[in-house]
Enzyme design. Structure first.
Site: not given
Ligand code: IVH
Length: 679
Positions: A36, A81-82, A114, A116, A118, A137, A181, A297, A321
């Site tokens: 600080d 999206s996934l 990784e 996910k 939220d 997005r 995110e 991935k 999920k």
């Molecule tokens: S990769 C081409 N990695 O999940 C896909 N997505 O349904 C690129 N999300 O809209 C996404 N954690 O907001 C990726 N470790 C992560 C994630 C992640 C959360 C969300 C993201 C995306 C949605 C996919």
């Protein structure tokens, strides 16, 4: 001076480096206090030497002015999206598919697991190392520009760290677009929540909604106060060659200054991924942020490229999920809430239980159909689940545990707020109170609609004043507006002489209206402007409409059985009739409807130039009245509208004895149909 400048730049670099150690590496070397102090020094120096200030400076995060609205941004690379999976069997199938398409004979594939996160997906664009744009997005193709709020996020680098000068590898890419995110960490959310409750505000639904709301704030200062964090997980575009794997890519991003989620693991084979999923599930409740699953991935970027995409999702990644968390409780009661639009919503009261660290006392039930589906009885043991939201849902009843005295839940016939009939036209899921103007729960909404611009157009009397007038009991229903006195208005908080005069003037002016506007203002469910106009045209005066039955109503274009039922339901209530009578007694009036015969009305012809509207506008308005516009005058022409410098059509009309309307006549007719002035 030179020495000062050097000191300033050194200080800035030093602070950036400490930010990096703290946020990206989680390895701070300074105490908060020492940090600080450095920060305060830089602030002082930048204030003293504004010529050296820079938007990239860590002290410039919050200073930006609010934006007027969020601009739309096209994503150069779409934000996909996934696909979701929910079980081990699903996962094994995905792994098999990846083998088939890419590495049929390989023993095992290397995957990166990784959490996910939220929150909401954000794309950050850097040019020559500086953050130039942040976007949401949106629909994947087009998002919203949220640079002003993302700049305030403490762990978003405003300036990328140069890996070369920091002893790392590679140079700074000229162009880099990073995806990740943005979210509000759990403890921060709890603090915000407590503060909101303390201020008497409605609790926020969940951390994700709160994050989304914060990111979309127009004022960056508000966003800055929400403790948002950003975690990177992908690169959309880079002018520089990327590392060969997702794992290395993430490490590279970290070196550039980005924070990564902590719980990232690189493993080999489908079984090891399942092990990771179980482990992450166990850690879930202790993590600093909400997660709703695990993203898997393919580690090799070459493999990713080869696998490619199907529709809107990659073949090389899936989201596994977590199942929603379930608990049991007992249904104590169902209360029926009446919303501002009269919609009846059942809410379950349950014995308090803990779900995901939150004590739950209520569950939403949506509507009576949902209650039927569940076969719900008071006293039932029910299974609740929470999918991120604070208010959980009832998933099912444990029928084996039903007690003999359990009573089925039934929808009330009368509104619990005002006692009016509950209407539920067939084919509608939502049941509604027919109390309209009368029902306490709906009064404010009804008044706001009544005074709105397209209804009675009482300017200056916004929701703020109406709710004060309701609270003080000065106004209970629309006719009371016409009894308002200046003295009474002046008792309202922050009401001044001039405003009071203005409002009273607007109330007075609104008395001269049109029948369609009046009908629209009554706020009968599903009766919008078009239907109000159709009703006015058909019945021509209110008396005729009041006497109509379901059958007559349904004959009108634009009125179906549901709307007819709502109209009848509305006029059936004595209270609504009384309010209408009082409104007319107060002096509301309208010109009789000039009948533009519907059906085979003939067509209209326009000649000359109109001063108040274009030809096209005139044509559209005539169409709205059910009149076509023809280019030539004939015996069947209904009337000719004549502007300045008319052509031969005018003389032709005179010759054939066809009615001629001046522009003023035309506007008068439009006015009677509620179509003028244009909105
Ligand atoms: S990769 C081409 N990695 O999940 C896909 N997505 O349904 C690129 N999300 O809209 C996404 N954690 O907001 C990726 N470790 C992560 C994630 C992640 C959360 C969300 C993201 C995306 C949605 C996919």
């Amino acid at each position: 001076m030179r020495a000062e400048k050097e000191r300033l730049f050194k200080l800035r670099a030093e602070i950036n480096e400490h930010n990096y150690l703290y946020h990206a590496l989680n390895k701070p070397v300074l105490s908060d206090q020492a940090f600080d102090q450095l920060f305060a020094q830089l602030q002082a120096m930048e204030a003293q030497y504004p010529q050296w200030a820079s938007a990239d400076s860590p002290v410039q995060r919050i200073g930006a002015a609010p934006v007027a609205s969020l601009q739309s941004v096209a994503h150069q690379v779409p934000m996909l999206s996934l696909d979701n999976i929910f079980s081990e069997a699903d996962w094994l199938e995905v792994d098999r598919r990846i083998h088939r398409r890419w590495q049929a004979d390989a023993a095992a594939i290397t995957y990166v697991c990784e959490p996910k996160l939220d929150g909401l997906a954000i794309s950050l664009r850097y040019v020559n190392g500086s953050l130039v744009r942040a976007a949401t997005r949106g629909d994947g193709q087009q998002g919203e520009d949220v640079t002003h709020t993302l700049r305030t996020v403490a762990n978003v680098p405003l300036q990328l760290r140069d890996p070369a000068t920091q002893g790392g590898v590679g140079a700074l890419p000229e162009l880099l677009e990073v995806r990740g995110e943005v979210l509000i960490p759990r403890t921060t959310f709890a603090t915000l929540q407590a503060a909101a409750v303390q201020r008497g505000e409605k609790p926020l639904a969940n951390a994700r909604n709160a994050a989304a709301g914060s990111v979309r704030q127009l004022d960056p200062k508000v966003a800055a106060s929400r403790g948002l964090r950003f975690y990177a997980y992908a690169v959309a575009e880079s002018s520089q060659e990327l590392p060969g794997s997702q794992r290395e890519l993430l490490t590279w991003l970290q070196g550039l200054g980005f924070s990564l989620a902590q719980e990232i693991h690189c493993v080999s084979g489908a079984q090891a991924v399942m092990q990771q999923f179980r482990q992450l599930g166990e850690q879930r409740a202790q993590l600093p942020y909400e997660i709703d699953g695990m993203v898997i991935k393919v580690d090799s970027l070459a493999g990713q490229a080869l696998l490619g995409f199907v529709a809107r999702a990659p073949r090389w990644a899936v989201a596994w999920k977590f199942p929603a968390e379930e608990v049991r409780s007992r249904l104590l009661n169902v209360v029926w809430q009446v919303g501002r639009t009269g919609a009846l919503t059942p809410v379950a009261e349950v014995e308090p239980v803990e779900v995901g660290g939150v004590t739950v006392r209520h569950a939403t039930l949506h509507n009576a159909a949902e209650i039927q589906r569940l076969g719900l009885h008071i006293g039932d043991t029910v299974v609740l689940y929470r999918a991120g939201d604070v208010i959980p849902k009832i998933d099912r009843v444990v029928v084996e545990l039903r007690v003999p005295e359990a009573e089925p839940v039934v929808q009330p016939r009368c509104c619990p707020e005002c006692g009016s009939d509950i209407l539920q036209p067939e084919a509608e899921v939502v049941a509604r109170c027919s109390g309209g103007l009368y029902c306490k729960a709906q009064r404010l909404e009804a008044l706001v609609h009544f005074v709105s611009r397209r209804a009675m157009a009482i300017d200056g009397l916004g929701e703020k004043w109406l709710s004060q007038l309701l609270e003080s009991g000065q106004v209970q229903q629309p006719a009371d507006l016409y009894r308002l006195e200046k003295k009474a208005l002046l008792t309202l908080e922050r009401m001044g002489e001039r405003l009071a005069d203005k409002i009273l003037g607007a109330v007075e002016k609104s008395k001269a209206t049109t029948l369609p506007r009046f009908l629209y203002a009554l706020g009968i469910r599903t009766v919008g402007e078009a239907t109000a106009l159709a009703l006015a045209r058909h019945f021509q005066d209110l008396e005729n409409l009041l006497q109509a039955d379901q059958h007559t109503l349904e004959e009108i274009p634009d009125v179906g059985p549901v709307t007819a039922a709502f109209i009848l339901g509305f006029f059936h209530q004595d209270y609504n009739r009384r309010v209408m009578r009082e409104l007319l007694q107060a002096g509301i009036h309208w010109p009789t409807m000039e009948l533009v015969a519907h059906g085979a009305a003939g067509s209209m012809v326009i000649t000359g130039t109109l001063s108040q509207l274009t030809r096209e506008e005139a044509r559209q308005l005539l169409l709205k009245m059910g009149l076509r516009v023809a280019s030539a005058v004939s015996a069947k022409t209904r009337a000719v509208i004549v502007g300045t410098d008319p052509g031969s059509k005018y003389t032709e009309a005179q010759r054939l004895g066809i009615p001629v309307w001046s522009e003023a006549d035309f506007l008068q007719v439009l006015r009677q149909h509620g179509l003028w002035p244009l909105n």
